[in-house]
Design a protein around this motif. Structure first.
Motif, short mmCIF file in Angstrom:
data_model
loop_
_atom_site.label_atom_id
_atom_site.label_comp_id
_atom_site.label_asym_id
_atom_site.label_seq_id
_atom_site.Cartn_x
_atom_site.Cartn_y
_atom_site.Cartn_z
N GLN A 79 0.83 -1.21 0.00
CA GLN A 79 0.00 0.00 0.00
C GLN A 79 0.87 1.26 0.00
O GLN A 79 0.56 2.23 -0.68
N ILE A 80 1.94 1.23 0.77
CA ILE A 80 2.83 2.39 0.85
C ILE A 80 3.51 2.64 -0.49
O ILE A 80 3.59 3.76 -0.97
N VAL A 81 3.99 1.57 -1.11
CA VAL A 81 4.64 1.70 -2.42
C VAL A 81 3.64 2.21 -3.45
O VAL A 81 3.96 3.12 -4.24
N ASP A 82 2.43 1.67 -3.44
CA ASP A 82 1.40 2.10 -4.39
C ASP A 82 1.05 3.58 -4.16
O ASP A 82 0.92 4.34 -5.13
N ALA A 83 0.93 3.98 -2.91
CA ALA A 83 0.61 5.38 -2.60
C ALA A 83 1.73 6.31 -3.05
O ALA A 83 1.49 7.39 -3.59
N ALA A 84 2.97 5.88 -2.83
CA ALA A 84 4.12 6.69 -3.25
C ALA A 84 4.15 6.84 -4.77
O ALA A 84 4.38 7.94 -5.29
N LEU A 85 3.87 5.77 -5.49
CA LEU A 85 3.84 5.83 -6.95
C LEU A 85 2.74 6.77 -7.45
O LEU A 85 2.94 7.53 -8.40
N LYS A 86 1.58 6.73 -6.79
CA LYS A 86 0.49 7.63 -7.18
C LYS A 86 0.87 9.08 -6.96
O LYS A 86 0.61 9.95 -7.80
N LEU A 87 1.49 9.37 -5.83
CA LEU A 87 1.93 10.74 -5.55
C LEU A 87 2.99 11.19 -6.55
O LEU A 87 3.00 12.35 -6.97
N LEU A 88 3.87 10.28 -6.94
CA LEU A 88 4.92 10.61 -7.90
C LEU A 88 4.37 10.85 -9.30
O LEU A 88 5.05 11.44 -10.14
N GLY A 89 3.14 10.43 -9.54
CA GLY A 89 2.51 10.72 -10.82
C GLY A 89 2.28 12.20 -11.03
O GLY A 89 2.19 12.68 -12.16
N ASP A 90 2.21 12.95 -9.91
CA ASP A 90 1.94 14.40 -9.98
C ASP A 90 3.02 15.26 -9.34
O ASP A 90 2.88 16.47 -9.27
N SER A 91 4.08 14.64 -8.86
CA SER A 91 5.09 15.41 -8.13
C SER A 91 6.49 14.85 -8.37
O SER A 91 6.65 13.66 -8.66
N ASP A 92 7.50 15.71 -8.26
CA ASP A 92 8.89 15.29 -8.41
C ASP A 92 9.31 14.41 -7.25
O ASP A 92 8.78 14.53 -6.14
N VAL A 93 10.28 13.55 -7.51
CA VAL A 93 10.79 12.64 -6.47
C VAL A 93 11.34 13.44 -5.29
O VAL A 93 11.14 13.06 -4.13
N ARG A 94 11.98 14.56 -5.57
CA ARG A 94 12.55 15.37 -4.49
C ARG A 94 11.49 15.88 -3.53
O ARG A 94 11.76 16.12 -2.36
N LYS A 95 10.27 16.08 -4.05
CA LYS A 95 9.19 16.64 -3.23
C LYS A 95 8.39 15.57 -2.50
O LYS A 95 7.51 15.89 -1.70
N LEU A 96 8.67 14.31 -2.77
CA LEU A 96 7.95 13.23 -2.10
C LEU A 96 8.30 13.22 -0.61
O LEU A 96 9.48 13.21 -0.25
N LYS A 97 7.27 13.22 0.23
CA LYS A 97 7.48 13.25 1.68
C LYS A 97 6.74 12.10 2.35
O LYS A 97 5.65 11.73 1.93
N ILE A 98 7.36 11.60 3.40
CA ILE A 98 6.74 10.54 4.20
C ILE A 98 5.38 10.99 4.70
O ILE A 98 4.41 10.22 4.69
N THR A 99 5.28 12.25 5.14
CA THR A 99 4.01 12.76 5.68
C THR A 99 2.90 12.72 4.64
O THR A 99 1.76 12.40 4.95
N ASP A 100 3.24 13.05 3.38
CA ASP A 100 2.23 13.03 2.32
C ASP A 100 1.76 11.60 2.02
O ASP A 100 0.58 11.37 1.77
N ILE A 101 2.72 10.67 2.03
CA ILE A 101 2.35 9.27 1.79
C ILE A 101 1.43 8.79 2.92
O ILE A 101 0.40 8.15 2.68
N ALA A 102 1.80 9.12 4.16
CA ALA A 102 0.99 8.71 5.31
C ALA A 102 -0.41 9.30 5.24
O ALA A 102 -1.41 8.60 5.45
N THR A 103 -0.51 10.58 4.90
CA THR A 103 -1.81 11.25 4.80
C THR A 103 -2.69 10.58 3.76
O THR A 103 -3.89 10.37 3.97
N SER A 104 -2.09 10.22 2.62
CA SER A 104 -2.88 9.60 1.55
C SER A 104 -3.42 8.23 1.96
O SER A 104 -4.40 7.75 1.39
N LEU A 105 -2.79 7.61 2.95
CA LEU A 105 -3.24 6.30 3.45
C LEU A 105 -4.02 6.41 4.75
O LEU A 105 -4.35 5.39 5.37
N ASN A 106 -4.27 7.66 5.19
CA ASN A 106 -4.97 7.91 6.45
C ASN A 106 -4.21 7.30 7.64
O ASN A 106 -4.78 6.70 8.54
#
Length: 199
Positions: A14-41
């Motif tokens: 789930q974490i990997v899938d959420a990270a990939l979804k976020l990376l669809g709209d954002s640069d790798v440098r901007k990927l944050k643990i907090t954003d991944i966590a929020t997307s998974l509640n």
């Protein structure tokens, strides 16, 4: 609302899938643990139980890509007898993977992998090299079955197969998805196929 406790394996997926979804709209440098966590509640500490850093998540994404490559290779070998058909189906599946996960090109072309962090760059190199090696074996088998012309170097033909995909992925990445990689692959396939079978 309390989040249901899941097995470590499922939560990692789930974490990997959420990270990939976020990376669809954002640069790798901007990927944050907090954003991944929020997307998974989830709270960030819940992610740290499975991955100790963003780098660990990025490496897990590479594992995910490798697993998808391996599954695609296994499936086409089991469902297609003819080598040309195997390669065609593999191309379709590879392009579909990129189309469904816009985060994959962002990772492949990211400074996070091409900068100074040699561990990730090496891991990516090993992943691609292993994939090319398997393609090379398929092509060599096709030559043995006389389905592919014998005067081709299987290693070169394997790299040319990947060469159909990479420029399309790069153009799709640079155009924010405007370039149609699936249409590109559809048009490029007959050219590649003719190269494999015609002297």
């Amino acid at each position: 609302m309390k989040t249901k406790k899941l097995s470590s394996h499922i939560r990692k997926e789930q974490i990997v899938d959420a990270a990939l979804k976020l990376l669809g709209d954002s640069d790798v440098r901007k990927l944050k643990i907090t954003d991944i966590a929020t997307s998974l509640n989830l709270v960030p500490s819940a992610l740290y139980r499975h991955f100790n850093s963003k780098d660990a998540i990025l490496m897990a994404i590479l594992d995910y890509i490798e697993e998808k490559f391996a599954k695609n290779l296994k499936d086409v070998r089991e469902t297609q007898d003819n080598t040309i058909d195997q390669l065609h189906e593999l191309l379709i599946r590879h392009v579909r993977l990129i189309s469904q996960h816009h985060g994959i090109p962002r990772i492949i072309f990211s400074d996070e992998f091409w900068g100074q962090k040699n561990v990730k760059k090496r891991r990516l190199y090993e992943l691609v090299s292993a994939y090319l090696g398997k393609l090379e074996r398929i092509i060599a088998e096709g030559q043995n079955k006389e389905e592919i012309r014998s005067d081709l170097d299987p290693a070169v033909a394997a790299r040319m197969f990947l060469g159909i995909i990479q420029p399309g992925a790069l153009l799709s990445f640079m155009s924010e998805g405007e370039f149609d990689i699936e249409e590109h692959a559809t048009k490029a396939w007959p050219v590649y196929k003719n190269m494999l079978i015609k002297k």
